[in-house]
Structure formats: C-alpha cells, structure tokens
Design a protein around this motif. Sequence first.
Motif, short mmCIF file in Angstrom:
data_model
loop_
_atom_site.label_atom_id
_atom_site.label_comp_id
_atom_site.label_asym_id
_atom_site.label_seq_id
_atom_site.Cartn_x
_atom_site.Cartn_y
_atom_site.Cartn_z
N GLN A 197 -44.26 -38.63 -7.31
CA GLN A 197 -45.07 -39.83 -7.57
C GLN A 197 -46.50 -39.73 -7.04
O GLN A 197 -47.06 -40.71 -6.57
N ALA A 252 -40.31 -50.28 3.94
CA ALA A 252 -40.83 -50.86 2.68
C ALA A 252 -41.53 -49.79 1.84
O ALA A 252 -41.35 -49.74 0.62
N LEU A 253 -42.31 -48.93 2.48
CA LEU A 253 -43.02 -47.89 1.76
C LEU A 253 -42.06 -46.86 1.17
O LEU A 253 -42.16 -46.50 -0.01
N GLY A 279 -38.99 -47.32 0.45
CA GLY A 279 -38.16 -47.95 -0.56
C GLY A 279 -38.77 -47.90 -1.95
O GLY A 279 -38.05 -48.07 -2.95
N GLN A 280 -40.09 -47.66 -2.04
CA GLN A 280 -40.75 -47.57 -3.34
C GLN A 280 -40.87 -46.13 -3.84
O GLN A 280 -41.40 -45.90 -4.92
N TRP A 281 -40.35 -45.17 -3.05
CA TRP A 281 -40.54 -43.75 -3.36
C TRP A 281 -39.26 -43.19 -3.98
O TRP A 281 -38.18 -43.27 -3.39
N ARG A 282 -39.38 -42.62 -5.17
CA ARG A 282 -38.21 -42.15 -5.92
C ARG A 282 -37.38 -41.10 -5.16
O ARG A 282 -36.14 -41.18 -5.16
#
Length: 538
Positions: A259, A487-488, A490-493
């Motif tokens: 990403q 949180a960060l 959690g958005q990373w594939r």
Amino acid sequence: MDKDEATRDRRPMKARPFLSAAGAVLLSLLLLAVGLLWTMNRQSPLQLAEQPLHLPRAARFVPRDADLSVHWLADPGRLPAYAQAVAPASQRRDARDGARQWREGVFALAGLQFGLELEPWLGEEVSLTLIDGDTNAGWVLALTSRDNDGARRFLQRFWQTRSLAGTDLQISSYRGIGVISGQGALVGHDPQPLATALIDDDLLLVASGRGVLEQALDVSQLPDQHQLGDQRLQRQVAELGEGVALLTASPHALEHWLQLPELVAQRDDLSGLVASLRPEGSTLAVDGRLGFQQALGTDPWPGLTDLTASAGGHARWLAQLQSPARLLDPSESHPLAQWFAPVLEQHLADQPAADAVVEADDGPLLWQDQPEGWLLATRPQNPARDAVDARLQEQGLTRSELEGDGEVLSVWTRLVRQRGRQPGVDAQLAVAQVRSSALNWWGESLMALAQRQNGRALQPRLNQWQELTASSQPAQALLLADEPARALLGQWRPWALLQVMAGRPLQDQVRGLAVAIDVDRQEQGATEIPLHARLELG
C-alpha cells in the motif's frame, strides 16, 4: 650436599609433574565449560535474532523482477521457543502457542502441514517468491533439508498421499531435474495445481504450477537474471546487517501488497524495496532501502535537527518533520513529498490553525497529538510570527498579547455569537503561542500549551526516539503509542493477512510503533532512501 639440601632439590622436581597435571586438568575443565556454554548459547532460542543477513542458495531460483520475495533465514522450529523466551512470564504460554499457530498458518497457505509434513526434516532457510505477470503467475516455495534424505522422503509421502486422494501425477525431466506436477488435494481440501523439483537432494522447490516452476529453473541458469547474481542486492543485504528474514518487493508489489501511495509506486524511476526483519526481545525491527534507478532530479532532503532535548508533552503520537513547508509544496517532486503530503493535508484539513503554522515552517517541526489538543514546537525565529499571523487573520482570527509568569503569551481568537437566555459575544481561542530560548511553542489550547513542561509524560515517546535513532539519520519520524499504532496498523493490508495466518486478532498485543525515513543518498548513480520501523509487542 647434606640430606636436607638433597630433599629441597628433589621437591621442585616432584612438584612439576603435579602442577603440570593440575594445569592440564584445569585447562580441560575450562575448555569443557567454554564448549558447553558455546553449545548452550547456540541452542538458546535467543540466538534466533543474532545472525548476519545473507542471500540463501534459493535466491538463485528467484527472478530479480519477482513481485515479492521473502527469505526466512532462521529455524522455523525454534520460533515458538523464541516467542516464549522474550514474552512476559504471564504471557509465555500464549506467546508460544500464538507463534506456533502463526507458523502453521503460513505453510497452510501453500497447502502444507508443518507439524505432520515438514517439522521432522525442514532446515533453517525457507524462501517464498510471488510472481504476478501475464504468463506463469504464481508462487514458488523453496525448502531446505537438514539432511539428504529428509526432503526426498517428504516428496515421496507428499505425492503418494495426494495420489491416493485422486491427484493425477505427471513426472518428467526439465533441464536435467525431475519435475512432478499434478492437480488435486487431500481429502476435505479444495483442489489446486502443484509442482515440485528436488535440487541436490537438500533443496526442494514447491510451486503453484508447472509453468512457474520451470521459469524458476530457467532463471537459475542465468546469473544476470536471478537474485544471487545481483551485486547491488548483495551490497544492500550486507549493509542491512543482522536479521531473520529478508524481503524484496517490486513497485507493483509495493502498491498492491504494501500500500505504498500510487504517486510514489508508479514513478518510472522506482526500482523497488529491500528490507530486513530483526527481532529484538519483544520488538520487531524492520530496516529497508527504497531504491530508485537514478538521481532524483531534485535537491536531497536535509537531515533532521532534533527538537526533543528540551521538550515535554503528553503525546499519543509525536512526529518530527524536516522542511514541512517543502513537504506540502505541490510543485515538489521528491518522493518524500509525494508520500507524505497527502497524509499531512488530510490530517490538517480539520485543523486550519495548525495548518497555518506548518505551511509556513521550514523546519524542523515537533508535532504532538495530545488529549488536550495539538502541540507544535519550532525553532525560535521560524516560522516568522508575522507570516503565521497573516495566515490566521485570513481565517478570521485576531491576535492579542498576554503577560504573566515572566513570559509573553500570544493568543489568536475569533468572536463567536452566544445563543440562549443571555445572548452575547465570546472570544474562542484557536491558537496560543509562547517563546522560549530554545523553542517556539504553539498550542491548540492553554492546557495543550501547558503540557510542554511535562517532560515525564513525554518519556515513552522519547524512549522510542532514542531506540529509533541509535542507527539511523531520520529526515522524518513518527512515534505512536499503543492506541494510534493499532489504528494505523488496522488500515494496513499486510497486518490483516498476518492476523489471518495467526488465526486470531493481534491488535491487543501492539504496544507502540516508531517509523523513520532517512535522508536520501546516492549509490553508484542510483538513489536509495533508508526506512526504519520498530513494532513493540507485549
């Protein structure tokens, strides 16, 4: 010579054999103790983290332009013991079981059962290659054997078991190497094509199809096309030092798997990423090199001037940015600006007062996010207060000066109409600023500004900073406590994929995350940007 003198002369002669024998015994005991300590140290699970990086023999079968390759260089069988050894006493069993489950999940993706099929013979080096192209897309898994019979016995059982489950086998020779392929599965599993080849009795290649396996065998004969013959890659690996895993990623993989922002990933001069993974106790350290084929055509990014020496704060996250105004310049073509400008703009979109400071600052900038509001620290005369004042006036803010406690406080407020039983006008604070001999402080509120004197509360972020900069020269850095780190991630594939392989959520185990981007450097006409990350687990 009298009798006493003769006795005295004989004593040293008798003592010498005794001392020689005692010395030999002591030396033997010493060598035995050293040998035992060396053996115990070599067998200790903590040794997993202390080994130099290198390209394994399997790199000969990995194309240089492979989408993604991962070389695991430590004994997978010792991974649960390492996780148990570094975990807190109350969590050791969970850490061991979690590492074991993650290991099983990794090999299950290739249709292999680690405990039943691999554990008795698998060696220390495991390599995975992903190839994404118009032809022969798929994966190749390279497994080393501890002896010359382990891989052969596995291969016999592997295909015999699948043959009994209904797989049609094709056995042939390609470039003088026996290749077995077929499509089938164990009972209860979906059918999938597989192909295998045994190299020199101790290196087994397992692939997602015959075509991708033959491509790997072709590449192995061409030093200018495989990783083992890549001198630049060899140099990068040597510079990365120690680690248990080595990763390479193409621009396509950086965008679709890791990403990386499209604006950077689709640059024509981007060559890819080389990175290492190194456990340090319960922390995972990642060091990488983002490579470009030539000079960037723009000025190198300057190194960061550290502003933490006299700083305090109550930061949930802390960022140190060099040349933030340059990062936000829409005409800047440096990869760091292309990477971070969209993130900064998104974050500043609902903080216009902070944006007025950041856009006018040539850096360095210390930025904290606190429960009391944002807090910025800049150099004493930068940015110029008049430049910030002009930007804030455009937002309808008015500056006032307040004196007290031996310092002058500048505040920017806007008039807000009050509604209710007693309508009127109230001054709403947007920015507060105070100068010191070392730093210029800007806060979203008076409470946020007061936290600048709270050095103890900032210590966890400072500890992250010190560990991160022990072996790096950051141009940009981001330090996060547990909640913003979760949180960060959690958005990373890739983090989601890791949790799938582990078979359970990993969010609660995250204790912090630190990331740094070093200044770019020239290497033999090309450009490299070093990257560093430290993920704290517990």
